[in-house]
Scaffold this motif. Structure first.
Motif, PDB file in Angstrom:
ATOM      1  N   TRP A   1       0.900  -1.387  -0.065  1.00 27.09           N
ATOM      2  CA  TRP A   1      -0.037  -0.181   0.131  1.00 27.09           C
ATOM      3  C   TRP A   1       0.905   1.374   0.016  1.00 27.09           C
ATOM      4  O   TRP A   1       1.878   1.466   0.758  1.00 27.09           O
ATOM      5  CB  TRP A   1      -0.863  -0.014   1.244  1.00 27.09           C
ATOM      6  CG  TRP A   1      -1.807   1.218   1.153  1.00 27.09           C
ATOM      7  CD1 TRP A   1      -2.917   1.443   0.664  1.00 27.09           C
ATOM      8  CD2 TRP A   1      -1.370   2.570   1.748  1.00 27.09           C
ATOM      9  NE1 TRP A   1      -3.390   2.617   0.613  1.00 27.09           N
ATOM     10  CE2 TRP A   1      -2.439   3.390   1.460  1.00 27.09           C
ATOM     11  CE3 TRP A   1      -0.742   2.983   2.550  1.00 27.09           C
ATOM     12  CZ2 TRP A   1      -2.822   4.548   1.760  1.00 27.09           C
ATOM     13  CZ3 TRP A   1      -0.835   4.225   2.852  1.00 27.09           C
ATOM     14  CH2 TRP A   1      -1.603   5.159   2.620  1.00 27.09           C
TER      15      TRP A   1
ATOM     16  N   ASP B   1      -8.703   5.201   0.945  1.00 26.49           N
ATOM     17  CA  ASP B   1      -7.413   5.534   2.108  1.00 26.49           C
ATOM     18  C   ASP B   1      -6.796   6.746   1.774  1.00 26.49           C
ATOM     19  O   ASP B   1      -6.054   7.062   2.830  1.00 26.49           O
ATOM     20  CB  ASP B   1      -6.454   4.342   1.793  1.00 26.49           C
ATOM     21  CG  ASP B   1      -6.926   2.917   2.183  1.00 26.49           C
ATOM     22  OD1 ASP B   1      -6.448   1.837   1.838  1.00 26.49           O
ATOM     23  OD2 ASP B   1      -7.784   2.627   3.169  1.00 26.49           O
TER      24      ASP B   1
ATOM     25  N   ILE C   1      -8.301   9.400   4.624  1.00 24.83           N
ATOM     26  CA  ILE C   1      -8.513   9.226   5.916  1.00 24.83           C
ATOM     27  C   ILE C   1      -8.757  10.263   7.059  1.00 24.83           C
ATOM     28  O   ILE C   1      -9.181  10.076   8.150  1.00 24.83           O
ATOM     29  CB  ILE C   1      -7.273   8.202   6.727  1.00 24.83           C
ATOM     30  CG1 ILE C   1      -6.138   9.201   6.439  1.00 24.83           C
ATOM     31  CG2 ILE C   1      -6.990   7.049   5.668  1.00 24.83           C
ATOM     32  CD1 ILE C   1      -4.771   8.382   7.146  1.00 24.83           C
TER      33      ILE C   1
ATOM     34  N   ALA D   1     -13.370   3.757   8.231  1.00 23.81           N
ATOM     35  CA  ALA D   1     -12.462   2.683   8.231  1.00 23.81           C
ATOM     36  C   ALA D   1     -12.869   1.235   7.844  1.00 23.81           C
ATOM     37  O   ALA D   1     -12.160   0.354   7.182  1.00 23.81           O
ATOM     38  CB  ALA D   1     -11.712   2.375   9.485  1.00 23.81           C
TER      39      ALA D   1
END
Length: 115
Positions: A29, A84, A87, A94
Motif C-alpha cells: 500500500w 484510504d 483518512i 475505516a
C-alpha cells in the motif's frame, strides 16, 4: 527461601517461553502521489450541518433505521467513503462497506440536544 527460588525459576522459564508476535504490515500500500494534498470528490462532501446531524459510520440500513426510529428524523444521507487517501476526511469510515450517516430534517428538540 527454597520456595522463593523455585518461584523465581518458574517465572524465569515462563517468561523466556513467551514469543513476541510478529507485526504484520501491508507492504504493497502507498497513497496516491497527491497525498496529503488530494482533493476529495463531491460525493464525499458532508451535508450542511444546519440541515443534518452527523452520527457515525454505519451500514446503510442501520443509518436509515436509526435516523427514523431513534432520532425521529424524516430523511438521512449516507456517504460511502472508504478511500484510504481520505483518512482525515470528515466522511471517511475505516470499515469497508460502512458509510458516514447524517440524520436530516429532524425535530427541533434533536438539534437542541446536539448543540
Amino acid at each position: 527461601m527454597k520456595l522463593l527460588l523455585v518461584a523465581l525459576f518458574v517465572l524465569a522459564v515462563e517468561s523466556s517461553s513467551i514469543q513476541e508476535k510478529d507485526e504484520v504490515t501491508t507492504d504493497g500500500w502507498s497513497p496516491d502521489p497527491c497525498f496529503p494534498h488530494c482533493t476529495t470528490p463531491d460525493e464525499f462532501t458532508s451535508p450542511d450541518p444546519e440541515m443534518c446531524i452527523k452520527t457515525d459510520c454505519f451500514d446503510k440500513p442501520l443509518c436509515q433505521q436509526m435516523c427514523a426510529m431513534v432520532m425521529h428524523c424524516r430523511a438521512y444521507e449516507w456517504i460511502l467513503n472508504n478511500d484510504d487517501n481520505d483518512i482525515f476526511g470528515e466522511t471517511w469510515c475505516a470499515v469497508e462497506g460502512y458509510g458516514m450517516c447524517y440524520c436530516c430534517e429532524c425535530p427541533d428538540e434533536v438539534y437542541e440536544k446536539m448543540n
